[in-house]
Design an enzyme around this catalytic site. Sequence first.
Site, PDB file in Angstrom:
ATOM      1  N   LYS A  68      35.511  42.124  40.197  1.00  0.00           N
ATOM      2  CA  LYS A  68      35.756  43.053  39.268  1.00  0.00           C
ATOM      3  C   LYS A  68      36.141  42.523  38.024  1.00  0.00           C
ATOM      4  O   LYS A  68      35.796  43.375  37.006  1.00  0.00           O
ATOM      5  CB  LYS A  68      37.244  43.784  40.069  1.00  0.00           C
ATOM      6  CG  LYS A  68      37.046  44.585  41.215  1.00  0.00           C
ATOM      7  CD  LYS A  68      38.537  45.011  41.817  1.00  0.00           C
ATOM      8  CE  LYS A  68      38.204  45.861  42.921  1.00  0.00           C
ATOM      9  NZ  LYS A  68      39.439  46.604  43.418  1.00  0.00           N
ATOM     10  N   ASP A 104      41.150  52.552  40.690  1.00  0.00           N
ATOM     11  CA  ASP A 104      42.107  52.147  41.679  1.00  0.00           C
ATOM     12  C   ASP A 104      43.275  52.387  41.201  1.00  0.00           C
ATOM     13  O   ASP A 104      44.189  52.789  41.790  1.00  0.00           O
ATOM     14  CB  ASP A 104      42.066  50.475  41.615  1.00  0.00           C
ATOM     15  CG  ASP A 104      41.090  49.771  42.585  1.00  0.00           C
ATOM     16  OD1 ASP A 104      40.432  50.583  43.416  1.00  0.00           O
ATOM     17  OD2 ASP A 104      40.604  48.623  42.365  1.00  0.00           O
TER      18      ASP A 104
HETATM   19  P1  NDP Z   1      43.706  38.962  44.469  1.00  0.00           P
HETATM   20  O1  NDP Z   1      42.621  37.952  45.319  1.00  0.00           O
HETATM   21  O2  NDP Z   1      43.263  39.175  43.168  1.00  0.00           O
HETATM   22  O3  NDP Z   1      45.250  38.620  44.657  1.00  0.00           O
HETATM   23  C1  NDP Z   1      45.559  37.968  46.178  1.00  0.00           C
HETATM   24  C2  NDP Z   1      47.115  38.115  46.019  1.00  0.00           C
HETATM   25  O4  NDP Z   1      47.667  37.948  47.136  1.00  0.00           O
HETATM   26  C3  NDP Z   1      47.707  37.118  45.287  1.00  0.00           C
HETATM   27  O5  NDP Z   1      48.966  37.609  44.525  1.00  0.00           O
HETATM   28  C4  NDP Z   1      48.099  36.054  45.970  1.00  0.00           C
HETATM   29  O6  NDP Z   1      49.121  35.324  45.654  1.00  0.00           O
HETATM   30  C5  NDP Z   1      48.568  36.814  47.093  1.00  0.00           C
HETATM   31  N1  NDP Z   1      48.303  35.973  48.496  1.00  0.00           N
HETATM   32  C6  NDP Z   1      47.235  35.554  49.243  1.00  0.00           C
HETATM   33  N2  NDP Z   1      47.516  34.976  50.192  1.00  0.00           N
HETATM   34  C7  NDP Z   1      48.908  34.857  50.266  1.00  0.00           C
HETATM   35  C8  NDP Z   1      49.768  34.346  51.185  1.00  0.00           C
HETATM   36  N3  NDP Z   1      49.743  33.584  52.417  1.00  0.00           N
HETATM   37  N4  NDP Z   1      51.114  34.516  50.921  1.00  0.00           N
HETATM   38  C9  NDP Z   1      51.595  35.072  49.798  1.00  0.00           C
HETATM   39  N5  NDP Z   1      50.705  35.661  48.947  1.00  0.00           N
HETATM   40  C10 NDP Z   1      49.579  35.512  49.226  1.00  0.00           C
HETATM   41  O7  NDP Z   1      43.385  40.410  45.639  1.00  0.00           O
HETATM   42  P2  NDP Z   1      43.502  41.730  45.098  1.00  0.00           P
HETATM   43  O8  NDP Z   1      44.473  41.965  44.359  1.00  0.00           O
HETATM   44  O9  NDP Z   1      42.253  42.125  44.672  1.00  0.00           O
HETATM   45  O10 NDP Z   1      43.715  42.547  46.630  1.00  0.00           O
HETATM   46  C11 NDP Z   1      45.063  42.205  47.500  1.00  0.00           C
HETATM   47  C12 NDP Z   1      45.151  43.363  48.534  1.00  0.00           C
HETATM   48  O11 NDP Z   1      44.871  44.568  48.111  1.00  0.00           O
HETATM   49  C13 NDP Z   1      44.288  43.135  49.697  1.00  0.00           C
HETATM   50  O12 NDP Z   1      44.633  43.200  50.715  1.00  0.00           O
HETATM   51  C14 NDP Z   1      42.842  44.299  48.979  1.00  0.00           C
HETATM   52  O13 NDP Z   1      42.249  44.567  50.335  1.00  0.00           O
HETATM   53  C15 NDP Z   1      43.824  45.394  48.672  1.00  0.00           C
HETATM   54  N6  NDP Z   1      43.353  46.191  48.055  1.00  0.00           N
HETATM   55  C16 NDP Z   1      43.382  47.825  48.341  1.00  0.00           C
HETATM   56  C17 NDP Z   1      42.635  48.705  47.591  1.00  0.00           C
HETATM   57  C18 NDP Z   1      42.635  49.918  48.186  1.00  0.00           C
HETATM   58  O14 NDP Z   1      41.875  51.018  47.877  1.00  0.00           O
HETATM   59  N7  NDP Z   1      43.430  50.396  49.422  1.00  0.00           N
HETATM   60  C19 NDP Z   1      42.035  48.470  46.380  1.00  0.00           C
HETATM   61  C20 NDP Z   1      42.276  47.049  45.998  1.00  0.00           C
HETATM   62  C21 NDP Z   1      42.730  46.092  46.660  1.00  0.00           C
HETATM   63  P3  NDP Z   1      48.660  33.736  44.482  1.00  0.00           P
HETATM   64  O15 NDP Z   1      48.460  34.218  43.324  1.00  0.00           O
HETATM   65  O16 NDP Z   1      49.884  32.967  44.655  1.00  0.00           O
HETATM   66  O17 NDP Z   1      47.352  33.203  45.157  1.00  0.00           O
END
Ligand code: NDP
Length: 276
Positions: A68, A104
């Site tokens: 994205k 989104d």
């Molecule tokens: P990103 O990879 O951009 O961000 C991931 C986030 O998750 C970061 O804040 C990361 O923290 C955190 N994270 C990952 N692993 C852990 C952990 N073990 N413990 C705590 N925090 C953790 O992903 P996106 O923002 O693109 O997506 C996030 C979620 O949203 C996904 O589940 C995705 O499927 C969902 N989504 C759903 C949509 C919908 O239409 N329903 C649209 C877009 C996304 P850190 O910064 O510390 O790594």
Amino acid sequence: MIARPGRLVLLGHPVSHSLSPRFQNAALAAAGIPLRYEAVDVAPGSLDDVLRQLAVERAAGNVTVPHKERVAATCARLTPLARRVGAVNTFWHDDGALVGDNTDVGGFDHAVRALLGREPRDLTVALLGAGGSAAAVLAAAAGWPGARVLVVNRSAERAETLCARFSSVARPSDADAAVAAADLVVNATTVGLHDDAFPVDPARLPEGAAVFDLAYRPTETAWVRAARDRGHLAVDGLPMLVEQGALAFERWFGVPADRGVMWRAATDAITEATAG
Ligand code: NDP
């Protein structure tokens, strides 16, 4: 009005699990548009080549993880919302130029209104996560009167950077303080996407707080089920997914998307996945 796209694709890596082809193809059939929506798995190193080819084909489509931000950086033009979020989930070609948008934000906003049954007003939101989808959540919340968003993230630095970009509504917080103060708790992390892990212990949710999990799974996420069992309004990411897809369809074709058809196709696909 843009010219009808020559091809319709979803770019991601991986993408085979995506529900978007199911409900987009149902919407195309319902509208009598003779195009197929295809998921295309694009390894990060191939994205630029794929985008060049899609320009030749006058393609439109969606973008998902991990492309994205890179697509946003490649677009000749961004809508104000895509620029605000810094990420593109919907694109098309206009007179040869790659244009990027972000639906989104509208998808999340629509699903929150449906969950609460009213306009989001004077809400304190605990936002878990600081990635791309958290930015979309903040862009939506920035349009809600009286909203304040307490952002909690594993990496505190990333939360601070994101809050600085949305300083009118957002500030970093620790998890306990954010959740205790929240009217709405939003999970925008990947916790609970692939297993039954909880981003926040449901016992710590304040009475009356609503729960929104951006993740979705065949039988909803364990966190949504547990929160609802405790009497909270709760929804997973499926209504947001379908709405962002409907808004994208409307950008590409300039005609209303049949949301009922899209919703049924998405839930049928989930039922089939659950049945094995
Ligand atoms: P990103 O990879 O951009 O961000 C991931 C986030 O998750 C970061 O804040 C990361 O923290 C955190 N994270 C990952 N692993 C852990 C952990 N073990 N413990 C705590 N925090 C953790 O992903 P996106 O923002 O693109 O997506 C996030 C979620 O949203 C996904 O589940 C995705 O499927 C969902 N989504 C759903 C949509 C919908 O239409 N329903 C649209 C877009 C996304 P850190 O910064 O510390 O790594």
